[in-house]
Design a protein around this motif. Sequence first.
Motif, PDB file in Angstrom:
ATOM      1  N   HIS A  32       0.843  -1.207   0.000  1.00  0.00           N
ATOM      2  CA  HIS A  32       0.000   0.000   0.000  1.00  0.00           C
ATOM      3  C   HIS A  32       0.881   1.262   0.000  1.00  0.00           C
ATOM      4  O   HIS A  32       0.443   2.314  -0.392  1.00  0.00           O
ATOM      5  N   ARG A  33       2.135   1.121   0.511  1.00  0.00           N
ATOM      6  CA  ARG A  33       3.062   2.267   0.573  1.00  0.00           C
ATOM      7  C   ARG A  33       4.057   2.087  -0.572  1.00  0.00           C
ATOM      8  O   ARG A  33       5.259   1.940  -0.353  1.00  0.00           O
ATOM      9  N   ASN A  64       9.443  -0.420   9.407  1.00  0.00           N
ATOM     10  CA  ASN A  64       9.446   1.012   9.747  1.00  0.00           C
ATOM     11  C   ASN A  64       8.951   1.248  11.175  1.00  0.00           C
ATOM     12  O   ASN A  64       8.604   2.365  11.544  1.00  0.00           O
ATOM     13  N   GLY A 112       4.260  -5.189   9.697  1.00  0.00           N
ATOM     14  CA  GLY A 112       2.924  -5.750   9.912  1.00  0.00           C
ATOM     15  C   GLY A 112       2.727  -6.956   8.999  1.00  0.00           C
ATOM     16  O   GLY A 112       2.250  -8.008   9.433  1.00  0.00           O
ATOM     17  N   GLY A 166      -3.242  -3.160  -1.916  1.00  0.00           N
ATOM     18  CA  GLY A 166      -3.933  -2.759  -0.684  1.00  0.00           C
ATOM     19  C   GLY A 166      -4.020  -3.856   0.356  1.00  0.00           C
ATOM     20  O   GLY A 166      -4.449  -3.610   1.483  1.00  0.00           O
TER      21      GLY A 166
HETATM   22  C1  LIG Z   1      -4.949  -8.345   4.961  1.00  0.00           C
HETATM   23  C2  LIG Z   1      -5.083  -6.945   5.502  1.00  0.00           C
HETATM   24  N1  LIG Z   1      -5.277  -6.751   6.828  1.00  0.00           N
HETATM   25  C3  LIG Z   1      -5.393  -5.494   7.314  1.00  0.00           C
HETATM   26  C4  LIG Z   1      -5.326  -4.410   6.485  1.00  0.00           C
HETATM   27  C5  LIG Z   1      -5.430  -2.981   7.045  1.00  0.00           C
HETATM   28  N2  LIG Z   1      -4.087  -2.387   7.043  1.00  0.00           N
HETATM   29  C6  LIG Z   1      -3.681  -1.595   6.039  1.00  0.00           C
HETATM   30  S1  LIG Z   1      -2.085  -1.100   6.219  1.00  0.00           S
HETATM   31  C7  LIG Z   1      -1.933  -1.942   7.678  1.00  0.00           C
HETATM   32  C8  LIG Z   1      -0.651  -1.912   8.453  1.00  0.00           C
HETATM   33  C9  LIG Z   1       0.470  -2.473   7.668  1.00  0.00           C
HETATM   34  O1  LIG Z   1       1.664  -2.304   8.384  1.00  0.00           O
HETATM   35  P1  LIG Z   1       3.062  -2.682   7.768  1.00  0.00           P
HETATM   36  O2  LIG Z   1       2.956  -4.004   7.085  1.00  0.00           O
HETATM   37  O3  LIG Z   1       4.077  -2.541   8.830  1.00  0.00           O
HETATM   38  O4  LIG Z   1       3.272  -1.598   6.615  1.00  0.00           O
HETATM   39  P2  LIG Z   1       3.473  -0.008   6.771  1.00  0.00           P
HETATM   40  O5  LIG Z   1       2.099   0.612   6.726  1.00  0.00           O
HETATM   41  O6  LIG Z   1       4.175   0.251   8.033  1.00  0.00           O
HETATM   42  O7  LIG Z   1       4.272   0.373   5.568  1.00  0.00           O
HETATM   43  C10 LIG Z   1      -3.122  -2.596   7.992  1.00  0.00           C
HETATM   44  C11 LIG Z   1      -3.316  -3.419   9.196  1.00  0.00           C
HETATM   45  C12 LIG Z   1      -5.160  -4.655   5.106  1.00  0.00           C
HETATM   46  N3  LIG Z   1      -5.073  -3.653   4.223  1.00  0.00           N
HETATM   47  N4  LIG Z   1      -5.003  -5.918   4.648  1.00  0.00           N
END
Ligand SMILES: Cc1ncc(C[n+]2csc(CCOP(=O)(O)OP(=O)(O)O)c2C)c(N)n1
Length: 336
Positions: free
Chosen positions: A65-66, A175, A147, A114
């Motif tokens: 997503h980032r 991060n 995460g 996403g």
């Molecule tokens: C399978 C799933 N679970 C939950 C989410 C909601 N969500 C979006 S970003 C995020 C945190 C992700 O953290 P990380 O993997 O550390 O990436 P960062 O945002 O720190 O780059 C969550 C829980 C999602 N998009 N997909």
Amino acid sequence: MDLDRHTLLQLYRTMKTIRDFEERGIPETGQRGMSASVHSSAGQEAVPTGVCANLTDDDYIGSTHRGHGHCIAKGVDPKGMMAELFGRATGPNKGKGGSMHIADMSKGMLGTNGIVAGSVPLAVGAALTSKLRHGNRRVAVAFFGDGGANQGVLHECMNLASVWKLPVVFCCENNGYAESTPVEYALSTSRVSDRAAGYDMPGIHVDGMDVFAVYDAAREAVARARNGDGPSLLECRTYRYYGHTVFDNPLSYRTAEEEAHWRGRDPLKLFRETVIPQGEITPDQLDAIDAEVAALMEEAVAFADASPLPQPQELYDDVYVDYPVEMMRRGANMPV
Ligand SMILES: Cc1ncc(C[n+]2csc(CCOP(=O)(O)OP(=O)(O)O)c2C)c(N)n1
Ligand SMILES: [Mg+2]
């Protein structure tokens, strides 16, 4: 450090392009009434830059997503990306994907994503294709966050990639936070890279603010994959400068002192402090890149603003692959 001047300048240019895309482009989306959740990777530039500098257009990456930084580092055109953010038809996904669905197959960019850890099975699938069709010559990198490191799919994929010796690099961008959850709360080990041992692959932990540390570690992991020796897990400790999304206030779960500490280790600043004393590169050369990138961003915003919106009748185009029923009956391979 044995990098030639061209490569050094290219590393800096890529990091600066990512930084400016995030800091110049993202606020523009808000000003144009786009209400989408956009995630800035400012602060994390050294990771995609150091990793993708070891890849070619034939290699694949799966992103998060980032993911703007991954796209730029893999060679996706920032002007098209800006158009995609603005929902314009000239974006790589015709304005129908937006920030979290930027893909460009001509660059081996399988897509921002996403779904947390959604990049991982895509990259492992691409690595399997590489092994079956290309003798491991194409390497796949799966980017995911701290995460994402706790998602079950990552562990299934690391197991399978190890068993089949697939040419893939699992790259964790740690991060420190998953949304507002600190790694100290959610991670069972102090280092994600420790988990590599459970899958019989090398686990490497590097300073993700130092583009040279990332570059060197990725070079080894990519060479290992291309050589048919299988996967690696590379953890890069980094920091995002802004909130989880544009709607988030990070000071509700982290301190200003912590932010200042990490900004003191800014990847662009570290680059200058490392390279300039060696005499190979002058501050003027880097300042010239800063100016070029700033101009490119103005061009990108103007290009996106001047681009048309997608037409309503195109809504259902590009949703499914055009796959003739006759081929399906014969069980023929998808056209790739
Ligand atoms: C399978 C799933 N679970 C939950 C989410 C909601 N969500 C979006 S970003 C995020 C945190 C992700 O953290 P990380 O993997 O550390 O990436 P960062 O945002 O720190 O780059 C969550 C829980 C999602 N998009 N997909
Ligand atoms: Mg994170």
